[in-house]
Design a protein around this motif. Structure first.
Motif, PDB file in Angstrom:
ATOM      1  N   UNK A 123      11.513  11.862  -9.916  1.00  0.00           N
ATOM      2  CA  UNK A 123      12.164  10.601  -9.540  1.00  0.00           C
ATOM      3  C   UNK A 123      11.410   9.930  -8.398  1.00  0.00           C
ATOM      4  N   UNK A 124      11.017  10.710  -7.407  1.00  0.00           N
ATOM      5  CA  UNK A 124      10.262  10.140  -6.287  1.00  0.00           C
ATOM      6  C   UNK A 124       8.899   9.635  -6.742  1.00  0.00           C
ATOM      7  N   UNK A 125       8.262  10.372  -7.652  1.00  0.00           N
ATOM      8  CA  UNK A 125       6.966   9.928  -8.160  1.00  0.00           C
ATOM      9  C   UNK A 125       7.094   8.581  -8.857  1.00  0.00           C
ATOM     10  N   UNK A 126       8.135   8.399  -9.667  1.00  0.00           N
ATOM     11  CA  UNK A 126       8.276   7.139 -10.390  1.00  0.00           C
ATOM     12  C   UNK A 126       8.502   5.966  -9.439  1.00  0.00           C
ATOM     13  N   UNK A 127       9.197   6.198  -8.336  1.00  0.00           N
ATOM     14  CA  UNK A 127       9.387   5.141  -7.339  1.00  0.00           C
ATOM     15  C   UNK A 127       8.051   4.796  -6.690  1.00  0.00           C
ATOM     16  N   UNK A 128       7.289   5.821  -6.300  1.00  0.00           N
ATOM     17  CA  UNK A 128       5.974   5.572  -5.704  1.00  0.00           C
ATOM     18  C   UNK A 128       5.060   4.849  -6.694  1.00  0.00           C
ATOM     19  N   UNK A 129       5.116   5.252  -7.955  1.00  0.00           N
ATOM     20  CA  UNK A 129       4.266   4.629  -8.972  1.00  0.00           C
ATOM     21  C   UNK A 129       4.613   3.148  -9.127  1.00  0.00           C
ATOM     22  N   UNK A 130       5.891   2.827  -9.128  1.00  0.00           N
ATOM     23  CA  UNK A 130       6.297   1.425  -9.255  1.00  0.00           C
ATOM     24  C   UNK A 130       5.811   0.619  -8.058  1.00  0.00           C
ATOM     25  N   UNK A 131       5.959   1.173  -6.851  1.00  0.00           N
ATOM     26  CA  UNK A 131       5.525   0.459  -5.652  1.00  0.00           C
ATOM     27  C   UNK A 131       4.005   0.394  -5.550  1.00  0.00           C
ATOM     28  N   UNK A 132       3.296   1.359  -6.123  1.00  0.00           N
ATOM     29  CA  UNK A 132       1.833   1.300  -6.135  1.00  0.00           C
ATOM     30  C   UNK A 132       1.368   0.138  -7.009  1.00  0.00           C
ATOM     31  N   UNK A 133       2.066  -0.097  -8.106  1.00  0.00           N
ATOM     32  CA  UNK A 133       1.725  -1.197  -9.010  1.00  0.00           C
ATOM     33  C   UNK A 133       2.221  -2.544  -8.494  1.00  0.00           C
ATOM     34  N   UNK A 134       3.407  -2.522  -7.856  1.00  0.00           N
ATOM     35  CA  UNK A 134       4.045  -3.766  -7.427  1.00  0.00           C
ATOM     36  C   UNK A 134       4.601  -3.590  -6.012  1.00  0.00           C
ATOM     37  N   UNK A 135       3.786  -3.824  -4.995  1.00  0.00           N
ATOM     38  CA  UNK A 135       4.290  -3.684  -3.610  1.00  0.00           C
ATOM     39  C   UNK A 135       5.236  -4.825  -3.249  1.00  0.00           C
ATOM     40  N   UNK A 136       5.911  -4.657  -2.132  1.00  0.00           N
ATOM     41  CA  UNK A 136       6.813  -5.678  -1.581  1.00  0.00           C
ATOM     42  C   UNK A 136       7.962  -6.033  -2.517  1.00  0.00           C
ATOM     43  N   UNK A 137       8.565  -5.022  -3.102  1.00  0.00           N
ATOM     44  CA  UNK A 137       9.743  -5.239  -3.945  1.00  0.00           C
ATOM     45  C   UNK A 137      11.002  -5.199  -3.100  1.00  0.00           C
ATOM     46  N   UNK A 138      11.954  -6.052  -3.447  1.00  0.00           N
ATOM     47  CA  UNK A 138      13.260  -5.978  -2.807  1.00  0.00           C
ATOM     48  C   UNK A 138      14.025  -4.787  -3.389  1.00  0.00           C
ATOM     49  N   UNK A 139      15.079  -4.410  -2.721  1.00  0.00           N
ATOM     50  CA  UNK A 139      15.927  -3.322  -3.211  1.00  0.00           C
ATOM     51  C   UNK A 139      16.441  -3.648  -4.609  1.00  0.00           C
ATOM     52  N   UNK A 140      16.875  -4.883  -4.810  1.00  0.00           N
ATOM     53  CA  UNK A 140      17.414  -5.280  -6.112  1.00  0.00           C
ATOM     54  C   UNK A 140      16.333  -5.202  -7.195  1.00  0.00           C
ATOM     55  N   UNK A 141      15.139  -5.709  -6.897  1.00  0.00           N
ATOM     56  CA  UNK A 141      14.054  -5.679  -7.880  1.00  0.00           C
ATOM     57  C   UNK A 141      13.637  -4.244  -8.194  1.00  0.00           C
ATOM     58  N   UNK A 142      13.569  -3.406  -7.162  1.00  0.00           N
ATOM     59  CA  UNK A 142      13.199  -2.012  -7.386  1.00  0.00           C
ATOM     60  C   UNK A 142      14.283  -1.296  -8.193  1.00  0.00           C
ATOM     61  N   UNK A 143      15.535  -1.538  -7.870  1.00  0.00           N
ATOM     62  CA  UNK A 143      16.645  -0.927  -8.619  1.00  0.00           C
ATOM     63  C   UNK A 143      16.613  -1.360 -10.074  1.00  0.00           C
ATOM     64  N   UNK A 144      16.380  -2.642 -10.311  1.00  0.00           N
ATOM     65  CA  UNK A 144      16.305  -3.138 -11.692  1.00  0.00           C
ATOM     66  C   UNK A 144      15.143  -2.494 -12.441  1.00  0.00           C
ATOM     67  N   UNK A 145      13.988  -2.408 -11.789  1.00  0.00           N
ATOM     68  CA  UNK A 145      12.810  -1.815 -12.428  1.00  0.00           C
ATOM     69  C   UNK A 145      13.025  -0.337 -12.753  1.00  0.00           C
ATOM     70  N   UNK A 146      13.772   0.354 -11.903  1.00  0.00           N
ATOM     71  CA  UNK A 146      14.011   1.782 -12.092  1.00  0.00           C
ATOM     72  C   UNK A 146      15.240   2.049 -12.974  1.00  0.00           C
ATOM     73  N   UNK A 147      15.973   0.993 -13.331  1.00  0.00           N
ATOM     74  CA  UNK A 147      17.237   1.092 -14.072  1.00  0.00           C
ATOM     75  C   UNK A 147      18.171   2.066 -13.337  1.00  0.00           C
ATOM     76  N   UNK A 148      18.344   1.770 -12.046  1.00  0.00           N
ATOM     77  CA  UNK A 148      19.203   2.571 -11.172  1.00  0.00           C
ATOM     78  C   UNK A 148      20.141   1.626 -10.434  1.00  0.00           C
ATOM     79  N   UNK A 149      21.328   2.127 -10.095  1.00  0.00           N
ATOM     80  CA  UNK A 149      22.166   1.308  -9.232  1.00  0.00           C
ATOM     81  C   UNK A 149      21.636   1.438  -7.807  1.00  0.00           C
ATOM     82  N   UNK A 150      21.962   0.466  -6.969  1.00  0.00           N
ATOM     83  CA  UNK A 150      21.379   0.426  -5.619  1.00  0.00           C
ATOM     84  C   UNK A 150      21.761   1.634  -4.787  1.00  0.00           C
TER      85      UNK A 150
END
Length: 140
Positions: A38-65
């Motif tokens: 789970x932590x790796x997938x978060x790092x991978x998303x931020x490596x591809x797309x930095x400066x994400x808001x909490x909402x954008x990151x939650x949506x990308x991860x299909x997770x609630x905030x």
């Protein structure tokens, strides 16, 4: 009277069982770097797309905030993710990898590749590609 649930007909059961099995493969490899899948997938998303808001990151991860906040805290604590207020709104925070986070992600990507290769070797590369396509279709 309702008929008993047949687990071999339950999509949720099959998906969760398969997810646990596949996660165990990735966790075994990523543990050498000190990350969960789970932590790796978060790092991978931020490596591809930095400066994400909490909402954008939650949506990308299909997770609630709330779940995402719990997952991000250890990454922040360990200095892998930075949180900065957005220029347009001080209440909105942007998440990015730190230098340490980028280095950890680079190391973890090697472990991830080993896990990916292990899964695809046993399941089949073509089948794995088709499976990913079907699974991504579910969340689009």
């Amino acid at each position: 009277m309702n008929r008993p649930i047949s687990y071999d007909e339950c999509n949720c059961f099959a998906l969760r069982q398969a997810a646990r099995h596949v996660t165990q493969i990735y966790e075994r490899h990523l543990s050498a770097v000190g990350l969960s899948a789970a932590h790796f997938t978060i790092l991978a998303k931020l490596a591809r797309t930095p400066n994400l808001t909490m909402m954008d990151l939650a949506d990308a991860m299909v997770m609630d905030r709330t779940t995402l906040v719990r997952a991000v805290k250890p990454l922040q604590r360990d200095g892998l993710i930075s949180t900065e207020p957005a220029a347009h709104d001080g209440r909105t925070f942007l998440f990015s990898l730190t230098d340490k986070g980028e280095k950890t992600f680079d190391e973890a990507a090697i472990a991830w590749r080993a896990a990916q290769d292990e899964f695809e070797s046993s399941f089949g590369r073509g089948r794995a590609k088709a499976l990913r396509s079907e699974l991504f279709d579910i969340t689009e």
